[in-house]
Design a protein around this motif. Structure first.
Motif, PDB file in Angstrom:
ATOM      1  N   GLY A   1       0.799  -1.211   0.000  1.00  0.00           N
ATOM      2  CA  GLY A   1       0.000   0.000   0.000  1.00  0.00           C
ATOM      3  C   GLY A   1       0.835   1.265   0.000  1.00  0.00           C
ATOM      4  N   VAL A   2       0.123   2.409  -0.082  1.00  0.00           N
ATOM      5  CA  VAL A   2       0.743   3.733  -0.097  1.00  0.00           C
ATOM      6  C   VAL A   2      -0.015   4.625   0.877  1.00  0.00           C
ATOM      7  CG1 VAL A   2       1.485   5.680  -1.504  1.00  0.00           C
ATOM      8  CG2 VAL A   2       1.271   3.416  -2.550  1.00  0.00           C
ATOM      9  N   ILE A   3       0.701   5.382   1.674  1.00  0.00           N
ATOM     10  CA  ILE A   3       0.122   6.323   2.630  1.00  0.00           C
ATOM     11  C   ILE A   3       0.525   7.732   2.222  1.00  0.00           C
ATOM     12  CG2 ILE A   3       0.077   7.047   5.052  1.00  0.00           C
ATOM     13  CD1 ILE A   3       0.767   4.140   5.775  1.00  0.00           C
ATOM     14  N   ASN A   4      -0.471   8.610   2.107  1.00  0.00           N
ATOM     15  CA  ASN A   4      -0.241  10.018   1.769  1.00  0.00           C
ATOM     16  C   ASN A   4       0.523  10.214   0.463  1.00  0.00           C
ATOM     17  OD1 ASN A   4      -1.554  10.854   4.115  1.00  0.00           O
ATOM     18  ND2 ASN A   4       0.334  10.821   5.309  1.00  0.00           N
ATOM     19  N   GLY A   5       0.474   9.238  -0.411  1.00  0.00           N
ATOM     20  CA  GLY A   5       1.044   9.396  -1.742  1.00  0.00           C
ATOM     21  C   GLY A   5       2.535   9.205  -1.865  1.00  0.00           C
ATOM     22  N   ASN A   6       3.270   9.119  -0.734  1.00  0.00           N
ATOM     23  CA  ASN A   6       4.730   8.994  -0.858  1.00  0.00           C
ATOM     24  C   ASN A   6       5.378   8.102   0.198  1.00  0.00           C
ATOM     25  OD1 ASN A   6       4.396  10.719   1.296  1.00  0.00           O
ATOM     26  ND2 ASN A   6       5.524  12.441   0.401  1.00  0.00           N
ATOM     27  N   VAL A   7       4.569   7.368   0.969  1.00  0.00           N
ATOM     28  CA  VAL A   7       5.105   6.390   1.926  1.00  0.00           C
ATOM     29  C   VAL A   7       4.563   5.019   1.522  1.00  0.00           C
ATOM     30  CG1 VAL A   7       5.187   5.639   4.335  1.00  0.00           C
ATOM     31  CG2 VAL A   7       5.277   8.080   3.778  1.00  0.00           C
ATOM     32  N   TYR A   8       5.438   4.147   1.087  1.00  0.00           N
ATOM     33  CA  TYR A   8       5.071   2.844   0.543  1.00  0.00           C
ATOM     34  C   TYR A   8       5.396   1.752   1.564  1.00  0.00           C
ATOM     35  CZ  TYR A   8       5.264   5.653  -3.693  1.00  0.00           C
ATOM     36  OH  TYR A   8       5.069   6.645  -4.621  1.00  0.00           O
ATOM     37  N   TYR A   9       4.608   0.682   1.535  1.00  0.00           N
ATOM     38  CA  TYR A   9       4.912  -0.434   2.431  1.00  0.00           C
ATOM     39  C   TYR A   9       4.588  -1.759   1.746  1.00  0.00           C
ATOM     40  CZ  TYR A   9      -0.144  -0.416   3.459  1.00  0.00           C
ATOM     41  OH  TYR A   9      -1.515  -0.454   3.356  1.00  0.00           O
ATOM     42  N   ALA A  10       5.291  -2.795   2.174  1.00  0.00           N
ATOM     43  CA  ALA A  10       5.019  -4.175   1.770  1.00  0.00           C
ATOM     44  C   ALA A  10       5.403  -5.046   2.954  1.00  0.00           C
ATOM     45  CB  ALA A  10       5.819  -4.558   0.531  1.00  0.00           C
ATOM     46  N   GLN A  11       4.493  -5.912   3.364  1.00  0.00           N
ATOM     47  CA  GLN A  11       4.710  -6.702   4.572  1.00  0.00           C
ATOM     48  C   GLN A  11       3.717  -7.865   4.603  1.00  0.00           C
ATOM     49  OE1 GLN A  11       3.819  -3.968   7.818  1.00  0.00           O
ATOM     50  NE2 GLN A  11       1.667  -4.498   7.736  1.00  0.00           N
ATOM     51  N   GLY A  12       3.858  -8.724   5.636  1.00  0.00           N
ATOM     52  CA  GLY A  12       2.869  -9.764   5.874  1.00  0.00           C
ATOM     53  C   GLY A  12       2.942 -10.926   4.904  1.00  0.00           C
ATOM     54  N   TYR A  13       4.133 -11.456   4.679  1.00  0.00           N
ATOM     55  CA  TYR A  13       4.304 -12.544   3.709  1.00  0.00           C
ATOM     56  C   TYR A  13       3.864 -13.895   4.262  1.00  0.00           C
ATOM     57  CZ  TYR A  13       7.091  -8.748   1.848  1.00  0.00           C
ATOM     58  OH  TYR A  13       7.504  -7.513   1.404  1.00  0.00           O
ATOM     59  N   SER A  14       3.545 -13.948   5.526  1.00  0.00           N
ATOM     60  CA  SER A  14       2.880 -15.105   6.150  1.00  0.00           C
ATOM     61  C   SER A  14       3.671 -16.400   6.037  1.00  0.00           C
ATOM     62  CB  SER A  14       1.461 -15.277   5.566  1.00  0.00           C
ATOM     63  OG  SER A  14       0.700 -14.101   5.762  1.00  0.00           O
ATOM     64  N   GLY A  15       4.985 -16.295   6.244  1.00  0.00           N
ATOM     65  CA  GLY A  15       5.836 -17.469   6.221  1.00  0.00           C
ATOM     66  C   GLY A  15       6.340 -17.862   4.851  1.00  0.00           C
ATOM     67  N   HIS A  16       6.094 -17.027   3.849  1.00  0.00           N
ATOM     68  CA  HIS A  16       6.464 -17.340   2.464  1.00  0.00           C
ATOM     69  C   HIS A  16       7.300 -16.199   1.897  1.00  0.00           C
ATOM     70  CE1 HIS A  16       5.029 -20.766   0.039  1.00  0.00           C
ATOM     71  NE2 HIS A  16       5.368 -20.051  -1.014  1.00  0.00           N
ATOM     72  N   GLY A  17       8.201 -15.673   2.728  1.00  0.00           N
ATOM     73  CA  GLY A  17       8.777 -14.386   2.385  1.00  0.00           C
ATOM     74  C   GLY A  17      10.053 -14.370   1.587  1.00  0.00           C
ATOM     75  N   VAL A  18      10.803 -15.460   1.512  1.00  0.00           N
ATOM     76  CA  VAL A  18      12.108 -15.382   0.867  1.00  0.00           C
ATOM     77  C   VAL A  18      11.987 -14.898  -0.568  1.00  0.00           C
ATOM     78  CG1 VAL A  18      14.140 -16.692   0.128  1.00  0.00           C
ATOM     79  CG2 VAL A  18      13.160 -17.097   2.388  1.00  0.00           C
ATOM     80  N   THR A  19      11.067 -15.464  -1.326  1.00  0.00           N
ATOM     81  CA  THR A  19      10.908 -15.040  -2.715  1.00  0.00           C
ATOM     82  C   THR A  19      10.040 -13.788  -2.850  1.00  0.00           C
ATOM     83  OG1 THR A  19       9.086 -16.630  -2.953  1.00  0.00           O
ATOM     84  CG2 THR A  19      11.270 -17.337  -3.674  1.00  0.00           C
ATOM     85  N   CYS A  20       8.941 -13.736  -2.099  1.00  0.00           N
ATOM     86  CA  CYS A  20       7.994 -12.629  -2.295  1.00  0.00           C
ATOM     87  C   CYS A  20       8.582 -11.290  -1.870  1.00  0.00           C
ATOM     88  CB  CYS A  20       6.696 -12.915  -1.541  1.00  0.00           C
ATOM     89  SG  CYS A  20       5.320 -11.872  -2.053  1.00  0.00           S
ATOM     90  N   THR A  21       9.464 -11.270  -0.876  1.00  0.00           N
ATOM     91  CA  THR A  21      10.108 -10.023  -0.480  1.00  0.00           C
ATOM     92  C   THR A  21      10.932  -9.441  -1.619  1.00  0.00           C
ATOM     93  OG1 THR A  21      11.899 -11.381   0.439  1.00  0.00           O
ATOM     94  CG2 THR A  21      10.270 -10.504   1.994  1.00  0.00           C
ATOM     95  N   HIS A  22      11.606 -10.310  -2.350  1.00  0.00           N
ATOM     96  CA  HIS A  22      12.431  -9.816  -3.453  1.00  0.00           C
ATOM     97  C   HIS A  22      11.569  -9.276  -4.587  1.00  0.00           C
ATOM     98  CE1 HIS A  22      15.490 -12.014  -1.199  1.00  0.00           C
ATOM     99  NE2 HIS A  22      16.361 -11.267  -1.844  1.00  0.00           N
ATOM    100  N   LEU A  23      10.437  -9.926  -4.827  1.00  0.00           N
ATOM    101  CA  LEU A  23       9.479  -9.374  -5.780  1.00  0.00           C
ATOM    102  C   LEU A  23       8.949  -8.033  -5.284  1.00  0.00           C
ATOM    103  CD1 LEU A  23       7.531  -9.570  -8.231  1.00  0.00           C
ATOM    104  CD2 LEU A  23       5.979 -10.847  -6.729  1.00  0.00           C
TER     105      LEU A  23
END
Length: 430
Positions: A355-377
């Motif tokens: 998601g994006v907050i206020n147009g210039n703060v981005y986040y990605a989280q919550g890979y639920s135990g499947h993060g090694v590949t999805c984090t890099h994506l």
């Protein structure tokens, strides 16, 4: 990212065998940059490196050390797709969303391999992983899994039925398995340390022991630490389970969870290869799954279970060793030399939150135990959206995320109750 309980890496086999890396200074004074990244794990390093390669000036803030969190503690398995697979995504969110996410389901794997090759990262990268069925129902699920991934164009899977599984795992627990020849495993801490060094080679700056005390939204965004601040046009929040109290608006729809890993004493090459002859990484198909693999010095690294809420158990070995012996009874005489926990972030639908907050703060989280590949994506998609290409980022950002039932007070016991139910079904094979 608030201060961690300790600024040093946990006493894991990964930390004991980490490649030499410099200690980075804490942030002092004021720094200006194009993008400030909060969190020096896989998501943060992936985003920072992709942005630096595109010419952006990047500064990274880390509350402890590079790779301190889940990125430096996990099972090290390169598993494709997501914690909820594409059939579930299609059923819940429609064919268009499933196709968009399906087109990216195997990309994180490719990004990791490209990074390792381009920057010559020494992280024990090996090919192949295996999904093991503990009963007939799970084996049926693996048949469907193979057909599903092949429908999305992935052709690296091989089904093993009955005793054929012993070609890959010398255990009597399994009724079959699915080998992913395109998957793999690696030393995750060395991977993230290698990416940090790559970032610095491109002019990126990393500040360790620099917890975030607050964010002043605006243009630019100001990110404050105890001894300094960063002014940036864009901010990437990549603290995942270790991001607490900084952006409350993204914390209520996720829950920290812990998982535990042990590493045996060295087994010797012959004994190790007798357990897993071709060196694949293995995970079973249970709701609370076991996962394991061999290390470069011929240890068995074995993990399993989930601790809802993320608290560290008092005696990790007593929790994990019985699981290991159920799989490999022949290891009863083998000692355990390392035991550690890691905290990951789980969402209710088991899909990551973008998601994006206020147009210039981005986040990605919550890979639920499947993060090694999805984090890099995720890091690549964040770089894309910052440069004005939002379609792929938006495919994840559009997924609905609900809070856990019971709120913060009851989400842990209710989740544990649900896990008990699914564990019972696994044991009964239903």
């Amino acid at each position: 990212m608030t201060a961690a309980s300790s600024s040093e890496h946990v006493a894991s086999w990964y930390a004991a065998t980490a490649n030499p890396t410099p200690e980075r200074p804490a942030l002092t004074g004021e720094v200006d940059c194009d993008v400030c990244v909060v969190g020096a794990g896989f998501t943060g390093m992936s985003a920072a490196l992709h942005l630096a390669e595109r010419g952006h000036s990047v500064a990274v803030l880390e509350a402890a050390r590079v790779g301190y969190g889940a990125s430096g503690r996990n099972g090290g398995q390169i598993v494709n797709s997501y914690s909820r697979d594409l059939d579930v995504i299609e059923a819940r969110y429609g064919a268009e969303t499933a196709r968009a996410l399906g087109d990216m389901a195997f990309e994180g794997n490719r990004i990791i391999r490209e990074r390792v090759e381009r920057y010559a990262i020494d992280c024990d990268l090996r090919d192949g992983n295996l999904f093991a069925a503990c009963n007939a129902k799970q084996l049926d699920g693996l048949r469907a899994h193979k057909a599903l991934w092949e429908r999305y164009g992935y052709t690296e899977l091989e089904l093993l039925e009955g005793t054929a599984v012993k070609r890959e795992v010398e255990s009597d627990r399994y009724s079959g398995a699915l080998v992913d020849h395109g998957g793999g495993h690696l030393h995750p801490l060395n991977l993230v340390l290698g990416q940090a060094a790559a970032l610095e080679s491109l002019g990126g700056r990393i500040y360790e022991r620099s917890s975030v005390t607050g964010i002043d939204h605006g243009e630019p965004v100001v990110v404050r630490t105890p001894s300094g601040r960063i002014k940036a046009e864009r901010v990437v929040m990549a603290g995942n389970a270790y991001l607490k109290g900084v952006l409350p608006e993204i914390e209520g729809r996720s829950m920290p969870c812990g998982t535990q890993i042990i590493a045996t004493e060295p087994l010797g090459e012959a004994r190790a290869r007798a357990l897993i002859p071709n060196g694949l990484a293995v995970e079973d198909c249970n709701y609370l799954l076991d996962y394991y693999r061999l290390t470069r010095d011929h240890r068995l690294l074995y993990g399993g279970g989930v601790n809802y809420g993320g608290d560290d158990p008092r005696d990790i070995e007593s929790l994990i060793r019985p699981k290991m012996l159920e799989t490999f009874p022949s290891l009863a005489d083998v000692g355990v030399e390392y035991a550690w926990s890691g905290t990951f972030l789980m969402t209710l639908n088991r899909l990551p939150q973008f998601g994006v907050i206020n147009g210039n703060v981005y986040y990605a989280q919550g890979y639920s135990g499947h993060g090694v590949t999805c984090t890099h994506l995720a890091g690549k998609l964040i770089a894309e959206v910052i440069e004005g290409r939002s379609e792929r980022f938006d495919a994840f950002a559009g997924l609905p995320h609900l809070p856990f039932p019971g709120g913060r007070l009851l989400r842990v016991p209710l989740s544990a109750l649900g896990a008990w139910y699914y564990q019972a079904r696994d044991r009964l094979g239903i």
